[in-house]
Design an enzyme around this catalytic site. Structure first.
Site, PDB file in Angstrom:
ATOM      1  CD  GLU A   1     -22.631 -28.338  21.181  1.00 47.06           C
ATOM      2  OE1 GLU A   1     -23.115 -29.365  20.734  1.00 47.06           O
ATOM      3  OE2 GLU A   1     -20.925 -28.689  19.906  1.00 47.06           O
TER       4      GLU A   1
ATOM      5  N   GLY B   1     -11.159 -25.824  22.982  1.00 47.25           N
ATOM      6  CA  GLY B   1     -10.000 -27.272  22.409  1.00 47.25           C
ATOM      7  C   GLY B   1      -8.527 -27.317  21.998  1.00 47.25           C
TER       8      GLY B   1
ATOM      9  CE1 TYR C   1      -8.118 -28.768  14.295  1.00 52.63           C
ATOM     10  CE2 TYR C   1      -9.920 -28.973  14.456  1.00 52.63           C
ATOM     11  CZ  TYR C   1      -9.081 -29.484  14.205  1.00 52.63           C
ATOM     12  OH  TYR C   1      -9.216 -30.407  13.835  1.00 52.63           O
TER      13      TYR C   1
ATOM     14  CG  PHE D   1     -23.624 -26.943  16.096  1.00 51.84           C
ATOM     15  CD1 PHE D   1     -23.430 -25.842  15.119  1.00 51.84           C
ATOM     16  CD2 PHE D   1     -23.387 -28.138  17.069  1.00 51.84           C
ATOM     17  CE1 PHE D   1     -24.326 -27.024  14.125  1.00 51.84           C
ATOM     18  CE2 PHE D   1     -24.021 -29.007  15.530  1.00 51.84           C
ATOM     19  CZ  PHE D   1     -24.667 -28.241  15.134  1.00 51.84           C
ATOM     20  CG  ASP D   2     -15.840 -24.664  17.849  1.00 53.37           C
ATOM     21  OD1 ASP D   2     -16.086 -26.199  18.418  1.00 53.37           O
ATOM     22  OD2 ASP D   2     -14.926 -25.367  16.783  1.00 53.37           O
TER      23      ASP D   2
ATOM     24  CG  ASN E   1     -11.074 -21.644  15.416  1.00 56.75           C
ATOM     25  OD1 ASN E   1     -11.337 -21.983  14.313  1.00 56.75           O
ATOM     26  ND2 ASN E   1     -11.371 -22.151  16.734  1.00 56.75           N
TER      27      ASN E   1
ATOM     28  CG  PHE F   1     -16.307 -17.854  18.549  1.00 61.29           C
ATOM     29  CD1 PHE F   1     -16.652 -19.361  18.691  1.00 61.29           C
ATOM     30  CD2 PHE F   1     -16.318 -17.601  17.360  1.00 61.29           C
ATOM     31  CE1 PHE F   1     -16.165 -19.739  17.144  1.00 61.29           C
ATOM     32  CE2 PHE F   1     -15.710 -17.915  16.389  1.00 61.29           C
ATOM     33  CZ  PHE F   1     -15.526 -19.072  16.065  1.00 61.29           C
TER      34      PHE F   1
END
Length: 466
Positions: A331, A413, A415, A327-328, A417, A334
């Site tokens: 956790e 990490g 990725y 759950f970016d 976005n 954003f």
């Protein structure tokens, strides 16, 4: 001691605490903001830090800040403020804080005008606060000095100085009581910075974040580490051919941008809205309204918009992967994971940038430059028609679509976005997320697909890599 004496004693202690906080805060720059939904300023974050430390001195307590943000004001009050003469209505300015104090999770609300703690509750339910960057940084260094891990690296014939580790959340599996823990995976660097394609597999490393120590470790098997050849993505390390040559583009707005930024408020075409920022949610857009040219009124389109969560389930049941269901936002945060953008690359040359402040684990404000960019996007067709049905007449009507883009980039990490909020002159808002970054690789023994003897839950993309 009588009840009256006890009450007087409590009142005296409260007064002394209030005076001590005020004395410390008198050295902080006065709070200034223009809009009730503005993100917390540097001075406000410092005020929060000072007030919490005054109640829980770090000389006697362990205090880490996992969330410092704006405590959302009442919606009705904000709408009334927005419709009134700005400044004629005073809305309470509060901060909501999640801090771990002596291993207990505190939910604290602070009145930033009065500089007082409004409430302080200890969370006793399920779930844990957002991870701090600092505790993750400390956790990934633990294996490098852990003797069983060092022995595992030596057994594989690898160079410990080239090992880089990363943190991974592990989820919840129905335990009645769980601890704040992380799994640690490690990778080889050597001649590439593309560490995610060179994992060291079959090592189980579990870290207790409150103890900040490795509490469980298993070395299950040895698989070859995928090669580093041709994996470095940096342009300076690329070798020809580079692909078809592309010509450069220069954009120029001779009349300047078609939008105006006043603090965090944006006006463009027939749109008005507010840009906020939150350490958990990232970019928050509020009070978006569009002016109706026919009825001559502003129509509310959206009160509050943000990405509530980004769920990333890998869906691989193997031992090294089953727990990877991230759950970016919740956790990792954003906002805490938002990165600075590069002018002329992440955003066009005519873009304007906004800086924001986030907080560190000790509660200090940290400047994040170029966190948000705003620009007009050209090139699409909004509407067109070519009419050839009228005798002796051809009518060609084409109108270019111009959109306003609010962009940010969140890196968790491997990725990246790319988050765009697209405002259209037609009255619609289009949120979009583009995924970029690096794919994570699972190592296998096979170098060719004919050598695979079991379900590897993936596709062999190169030697030893699924």
């Amino acid at each position: 001691m009588s009840s009256t004496s006890t009450m007087m004693r409590h009142m005296l202690l409260s007064l002394l605490l209030f005076l001590s906080i005020q004395q410390v805060l008198s050295q902080v720059t006065p709070l200034q903001f223009q809009h009730p939904l503005d993100p917390l300023t540097k001075e406000e974050i410092t005020t929060v830090q000072t007030i919490v430390h005054a109640k829980y001195p770090t000389s006697k307590n362990s205090v880490t800040f996992h969330y410092i943000g704006l405590d959302d004001p009442d919606k009705t009050s904000v709408l009334t403020w927005d419709h009134s003469n700005l400044g004629s209505i005073i809305i309470p300015r509060k901060s909501f804080v999640i801090a771990i104090i002596n291993t207990q999770t505190h939910e604290i609300v602070i009145d930033l005008r009065l500089k007082l703690i409004f409430s302080d509750k200890i969370h006793t339910g399920h779930g844990f606060p957002t991870l701090s960057v600092e505790e993750q940084s400390a956790a990934i260094l633990l294996p490098l000095s852990y003797e069983p891990f060092k022995e595992s690296i030596k057994k594989r014939g690898l160079n410990l100085s080239e090992v880089v580790c990363s943190s991974f959340t592990i989820g919840w599996y129905g335990e009645t009581k769980s601890k704040r823990s992380l799994r640690i995976d490690c990778f080889m660097k050597e001649t590439t910075v593309n560490i995610y394609v060179r994992p060291i597999s079959e090592l189980f490393i579990l870290v207790d974040l409150d103890l900040m120590k490795i509490v469980e470790y298993h070395d299950r098997a040895i698989h070859p580490v995928p090669t580093a050849d041709n994996t470095d993505y940096r342009l300076s390390n690329q070798k020809p051919p580079f692909g078809p040559k592309q010509h450069s583009l220069t954009s120029h707005q001779p009349q300047g941008p078609g939008f105006q930024i006043n603090g965090h408020s944006i006006s463009w075409a027939n749109w008005k809205f507010h840009i906020g920022f939150d350490s958990r949610a990232g970019v928050v857009l509020s009070l978006a309204s569009i002016y109706d040219l026919e009825k001559h009124i502003s129509r509310r389109v959206m009160y509050r918009g943000y990405i509530s969560e980004l769920f990333v389930p890998y869906q691989d049941p193997s031992e090294d992967w089953y727990f990877k269901t991230f759950f970016d936002a919740g956790e990792f945060g954003f906002g805490l994971s938002t990165v600075s953008m590069q002018p002329n690359r992440d955003c066009p040359s005519h873009a304007q940038f906004l800086d924001v402040f986030i907080h560190t684990a000790d509660g200090s404000p940290s400047l994040l430059k170029n966190a948000i960019c705003v620009f007009e996007q050209y090139g699409d067709i909004m509407w067109r028609h070519t009419e050839t049905g009228i005798p002796n007449e051809t009518i060609l009507e084409s109108r270019t679509e111009v959109n306003l883009i609010v962009r940010s980039v969140v890196t968790v990490g491997n990725y990246d976005n790319i988050i765009d909020w697209q405002f259209k002159a037609s009255g619609s808002i289009k949120p979009a997320i583009a995924l970029s970054g690096i794919l994570e690789i699972k190592p296998v023994d096979a170098k060719h697909k004919s050598e695979i003897r079991k379900d590897e839950h993936g596709t062999l993309v190169s030697a030893n890599s699924v």
